[in-house]
Write a protein that holds these residues in place. Structure first.
Motif, PDB file in Angstrom:
ATOM      1  N   PHE A 118       0.925  -0.931  -0.087  1.00 22.22           N
ATOM      2  CA  PHE A 118      -0.095  -0.078  -0.103  1.00 22.22           C
ATOM      3  C   PHE A 118       0.601   1.345   0.188  1.00 22.22           C
ATOM      4  N   SER A 154       3.167  -1.785   8.293  1.00 20.58           N
ATOM      5  CA  SER A 154       3.660   0.142   8.825  1.00 20.58           C
ATOM      6  C   SER A 154       3.207   0.280   9.802  1.00 20.58           C
ATOM      7  N   LYS A 163      -6.904   5.037  12.859  1.00 24.70           N
ATOM      8  CA  LYS A 163      -8.233   6.073  12.336  1.00 24.70           C
ATOM      9  C   LYS A 163      -9.235   5.692  11.491  1.00 24.70           C
TER      10      LYS A 163
END
Ligand SMILES: CC(=O)SCCNC(=O)CCNC(=O)[C@H](O)C(C)(C)COP(=O)(O)OP(=O)(O)OC[C@H]1O[C@@H](n2cnc3c(N)ncnc32)[C@H](O)[C@@H]1OP(=O)(O)O
Length: 323
Positions: A118, A154, A163
């Motif tokens: 990503f 990560s 979030k």
């Protein structure tokens, strides 16, 4: 991320989905098909390098060659407003067979959709583009975020998942994959049968020794009971296979024939064996069985000659050993 060629014919719309066939998604333009394919390969390779650099990896996880040899899917996000259309980032997912631990510490073999790579360009991060791309993937793949496994995420990705999707409660694993609370819940049909929990000193059995245990050979009975016996496994699977292969509309198959390896088993031939056993009571069981085998076929053919039938498979003798 800009390229020295027009991205519209290569990537098409804002979201471009690429699989192992590496087909350019766009239409139009002046470039030939081979040229577009080469340009798509360049885009994928450059994105893979940029992502590896951002994550501090020595080798890219994503490249055109890797895409061709795996059944992964690449979601590429493109800025359609700029003249040639810059690439903003990408997300790579794919199904993987994994052994994961559930909350109780039991091993479960599953094949979830995994987040494999990503990346959003550095100049564009923290602007909501990652969320936009991720949501597009969830929608197209029809998967809930908590059902995903994430390959070595990560810190940024962990923050991102927390979030936007509230994924913060990890289920600890012994491999590099991260899963979250909810991964195992509301599974109507488990992807695989859970492994039996190993005893502390016992290693986890490999796939073939557990899932396929039921295919093992059963011990063969001694002579002469083994003479007309087929494989027990094939025998028991056959009716199932026949049922499945019968075309619609045809009458159902008759039930499987009883195996005739038991003393005095059902059917005409079994009468001979029954008589043999009768003689065996006086002369010894061994002789009786031998007589049964010899007399069975003879009486069978004599009765057949005179048209006498006792109704086949009727369990005329002492019953069969195996159905
Ligand atoms: C399995 C794997 O692929 S692991 C590798 C994941 N990729 C990377 O780490 C490469 C570098 N990072 C990136 O490319 C991006 O930051 C991504 C892909 C992780 C997220 O994309 P973005 O477009 O930045 O995400 P988006 O704007 O939608 O969401 C922002 C949230 O992501 C997280 N985040 C994004 N960038 C950072 C950062 N530099 N530091 C900490 N958290 C970050 C935060 O939670 C952030 O929310 P906040 O700004 O309120 O703190």
């Amino acid at each position: 991320m800009e390229f020295p060629f027009d991205l519209a014919p290569v990537l098409g719309e804002r979201f471009c989905v690429v699989d192992q066939h590496l087909r350019p998604a766009g239409r139009g333009g002046t470039a030939k098909r081979e040229e577009l394919e080469q340009q798509l390969r360049t885009v994928i390779d450059e994105l893979g390098k940029a992502s590896a650099k951002a994550q501090g990896l020595s080798t890219p996880v994503t490249s055109a060659a890797r895409m061709e040899s795996n059944r992964h899917v690449l979601y590429i996000l493109r800025d359609t407003r700029s003249p040639k259309g810059a690439v903003l980032g990408f997300l790579k997912v794919g199904y993987k067979k994994l052994f994961l631990l559930d909350r109780d510490g039991s091993h479960v073999e599953v094949e979830p959709l995994c987040v494999l790579d990503f990346y959003i360009h550095e100049s564009q991060q923290r602007r909501g583009l990652g969320r936009e791309l991720f949501r597009e993937m969830l929608q197209r793949e029809r998967v809930q975020p908590e059902k995903l496994a994430v390959d070595r995420p990560s810190e940024k990705l962990l923050g991102f998942l927390r979030k936007h999707f509230g994924l913060c409660d990890l289920i600890p694993q012994v491999n590099n994959f991260v899963i979250f609370e909810g991964f195992f819940s509301t599974r109507t049909v488990p992807a695989r049968r859970p492994f039996p929990r190993p005893r502390p000193e016992e290693p986890i059995k490999p796939y073939s020794l557990t899932e396929r245990d039921f295919l093992r050979e059963e011990p063969e009975p001694p002579w002469p009971f083994n003479l007309s016996r087929g494989s027990p496994v094939r025998g028991s699977l056959r009716p199932f296979l026949l049922r499945r292969e019968t075309p619609a509309g045809t009458p159902p198959e008759p039930p499987p024939r009883r195996a005739r390896y038991g003393t005095g088993s059902g059917g005409r031939g079994g009468i001979g064996a029954g008589i043999g056993i009768g003689a065996g009571i006086g002369a010894g069981v061994g002789t009786g069985i031998a007589l049964g085998i010899v007399l069975g076929p003879i009486l069978d053919s004599v009765w057949a000659h005179f048209g006498i039938s006792f109704g086949s498979e009727s369990g005329f003798g002492l019953g069969s050993f195996w159905d």
